[in-house]
Design a protein around this motif. Structure first.
Motif, PDB file in Angstrom:
ATOM      1  N   GLY A 143       0.817  -1.209   0.000  1.00 30.47           N
ATOM      2  CA  GLY A 143       0.000   0.000   0.000  1.00 30.47           C
ATOM      3  C   GLY A 143       0.846   1.251   0.000  1.00 30.47           C
ATOM      4  O   GLY A 143       2.016   1.226   0.353  1.00 30.47           O
ATOM      5  N   ILE A 144       0.237   2.334  -0.427  1.00 28.67           N
ATOM      6  CA  ILE A 144       0.928   3.607  -0.436  1.00 28.67           C
ATOM      7  C   ILE A 144      -0.039   4.661   0.069  1.00 28.67           C
ATOM      8  O   ILE A 144      -1.184   4.708  -0.364  1.00 28.67           O
ATOM      9  N   MET A 145       0.425   5.448   1.010  1.00 25.97           N
ATOM     10  CA  MET A 145      -0.416   6.514   1.534  1.00 25.97           C
ATOM     11  C   MET A 145       0.283   7.833   1.342  1.00 25.97           C
ATOM     12  O   MET A 145       1.451   7.952   1.704  1.00 25.97           O
ATOM     13  N   PRO A 146      -0.429   8.807   0.797  1.00 28.48           N
ATOM     14  CA  PRO A 146       0.167  10.139   0.727  1.00 28.48           C
ATOM     15  C   PRO A 146       0.385  10.625   2.159  1.00 28.48           C
ATOM     16  O   PRO A 146      -0.355  10.259   3.060  1.00 28.48           O
ATOM     17  N   GLY A 147       1.408  11.441   2.368  1.00 25.22           N
ATOM     18  CA  GLY A 147       1.673  11.958   3.702  1.00 25.22           C
ATOM     19  C   GLY A 147       0.549  12.860   4.162  1.00 25.22           C
ATOM     20  O   GLY A 147      -0.298  13.280   3.382  1.00 25.22           O
ATOM     21  N   LYS A 148       0.567  13.170   5.444  1.00 22.66           N
ATOM     22  CA  LYS A 148      -0.465  14.059   5.978  1.00 22.66           C
ATOM     23  C   LYS A 148      -0.146  15.476   5.539  1.00 22.66           C
ATOM     24  O   LYS A 148       0.955  15.964   5.721  1.00 22.66           O
ATOM     25  N   LYS A 149      -1.119  16.118   4.975  1.00 22.24           N
ATOM     26  CA  LYS A 149      -0.910  17.504   4.569  1.00 22.24           C
ATOM     27  C   LYS A 149      -1.228  18.394   5.765  1.00 22.24           C
ATOM     28  O   LYS A 149      -2.297  18.294   6.355  1.00 22.24           O
TER      29      LYS A 149
END
Length: 151
Positions: A143-149
């Motif tokens: 899985g890949i999650m964008p970082g927290k903005k």
């Protein structure tokens, strides 16, 4: 409501969130409990995962589906749509170099630990997390999650 649904999808491939949607704990919980747990992933493993992730990102920029497919865990191949790949791609600046900011484990609710590498842009002193990748032990991407903005 529709906005939330989109947001959720935009939040990612992470194998966890979509496949084990019923089973996955919110990341926040996991972060709070496990903040201090040191990662014990060997340097060799980290370098394997990192290589695979860099290959994946390269293939993503080049729309090289064959390579992408070869790097993904069988568990998530079915759910990784072009749309999801596009979102991951859009979330990352191809002109900046990613570097490892943190290594640890992502714990799915069935108690399984999956190696997790968080990336930031190299030379970025704010060291904000740009993207986080979760791997199978053998290095396939789960899985890949964008970082927290923060903005």
């Amino acid at each position: 409501m529709d906005h939330m649904k989109k947001l959720f999808l935009g939040l990612a491939i992470i194998g966890g969130q979509l496949i084990f949607a019923q089973k996955v704990v919110g990341l926040e919980v996991e972060n709070n409990q496990k903040k201090e747990q040191p990662a014990t992933i060997s340097k060799e493993k980290v370098s394997l995962y990192n290589d695979n992730f860099m290959k994946f990102m390269g293939a993503l920029q080049a729309s090289d589906h064959k390579t992408i497919d070869g790097l993904l865990s069988d568990k998530v191949k079915e759910i990784v749509t072009d749309d999801i790949l596009k979102k991951v791609k859009e979330g990352i600046d191809p002109n900046k170099k990613l570097e490892v900011s943190k290594v640890g484990y992502y714990v799915t609710m069935d108690g399984a630990n999956h190696p997790n590498i968080k990336y930031k842009y190299a030379g970025d002193s704010s060291s904000k997390e740009v993207v986080s990748a979760v791997f199978e032990e053998d290095g396939k991407i789960l899985g890949i999650m964008p970082g927290k903005k923060d903005k």
